[in-house]
Design an enzyme around this catalytic site. Structure first.
Site, mmCIF file in Angstrom:
data_model
loop_
_atom_site.group_PDB
_atom_site.id
_atom_site.type_symbol
_atom_site.label_atom_id
_atom_site.label_comp_id
_atom_site.label_asym_id
_atom_site.label_seq_id
_atom_site.Cartn_x
_atom_site.Cartn_y
_atom_site.Cartn_z
ATOM 1 N N ASP A 1 0.833 -1.200 0.000
ATOM 2 C CA ASP A 1 0.000 0.000 0.000
ATOM 3 C C ASP A 1 0.871 1.256 0.000
ATOM 4 O OD1 ASP A 1 -2.757 -1.032 0.161
ATOM 5 O OD2 ASP A 1 -2.039 -1.960 2.010
ATOM 6 N N ASP B 1 -10.294 -5.536 -1.496
ATOM 7 C CA ASP B 1 -9.305 -5.062 -0.527
ATOM 8 C C ASP B 1 -10.006 -4.305 0.592
ATOM 9 O OD1 ASP B 1 -7.077 -4.049 0.788
ATOM 10 O OD2 ASP B 1 -6.450 -2.729 -0.852
#
Ligand code: DX5
Ligand code: ZN
Length: 244
Positions: A58, A198
């Site tokens: 991320d 996600d």
């Protein structure tokens, strides 16, 4: 100029996760966000030993989302430590300016948010030309209509089941409707993009997302906060396989 794209040793350059998906069903991608960054190499090794088929990284810039995480230097370090494919999830403003750097750093999948792109089609095509798979992410409050015009240029669509920005948030069930709608559109159009999800994935939510069609399933806290990564990944993938 030709960019030297570092492909993962384990990956098939055409579709690094195809074989695993075909033989074992939905793949859990542990997100590194909550891992111990003081021992990053060790964490990557533990996740691989635990059976992670790919890793999810991320990248946040403190502007597109409030938090600031890491950039290409860390992606490159993970690439050197890891054998499995890497998905780099860009939560940054103007990602088109740095996609070449992340491709060079070793991303096998580059995921960009439709909300942050001036030219989604051009950016997806640019990613594909650089080498990585091009995935388009859509946040919980963004209707899937926003991604429909670009499906032919996507190798995957990442349905966010939390607001991007932080790990450990609660799953938003709006993702189930979006996954099911995208799965239906893919059937109708004979599309080939992968369905990905996600945020907020747990032993309670992984069955429903797999049943709705998710194939690449990111799990942050459900893996990293577990005392046993191997047990967590195996259990999540088993639940996904049973529900798919
Ligand atoms: C959220 C990130 C996620 C996060 C997932 O902005 O995109 O990848 O790491 O963490 P969990 O699974 O804990 O929601
Ligand atoms: Zn993510």
């Amino acid at each position: 100029m030709q960019h030297t794209h570092v492909t993962s040793p384990a990956g098939n350059a055409l579709d690094p996760l195809a074989t695993r998906l075909e033989t074992r069903g939905p793949v859990v991608l542990p997100a590194l966000l909550l891992c111990d960054f003081g021992h990053l190499g060790r964490e990557v090794e533990r996740l691989e030993e635990a059976g992670a088929g790919a890793l999810h990284l991320d990248v946040m810039d403190g502007r597109f989302v409030p938090q600031l995480t890491y950039g290409m230097v860390v992606v490159e370090a993970v690439r050197r430590a890891a054998r499995v494919p890497l998905e780099v999830h860009l939560m940054i403003e103007q990602p088109e300016r740095t996609i070449a750097d992340y491709a060079r750093a070793g991303a096998d999948i580059l995921t960009v948010h439709v909300e942050g792109l001036a030219d989604p089609l051009g950016t997806l095509e640019a990613i594909a030309a650089l080498g990585p798979k091009a995935h388009l992410a859509v946040s919980p409050n963004t209707p899937i209509d926003r991604v429909l015009p670009f499906l032919d240029a996507c190798d995957g669509v990442l349905v966010m089941s939390v607001e991007p920005g932080y790990g450990g948030q609660r799953f938003n069930p709006v993702a189930l409707e979006k996954l099911a709608a995208l799965a239906e559109i893919r059937r109708q159009r004979a599309g080939v993009f992968r369905l990905c999800v996600d945020g907020g994935i747990s032993t309670d939510t992984i069955g429903p997302v797999a049943a709705a069609g998710a194939e690449l399933i990111v799990a942050g806290s459900a893996v990293i906060r577990s005392p046993n990564y191997g047990h967590a990944i195996t259990e999540l993938e088993q639940l996904a396989r049973d529900a798919a």
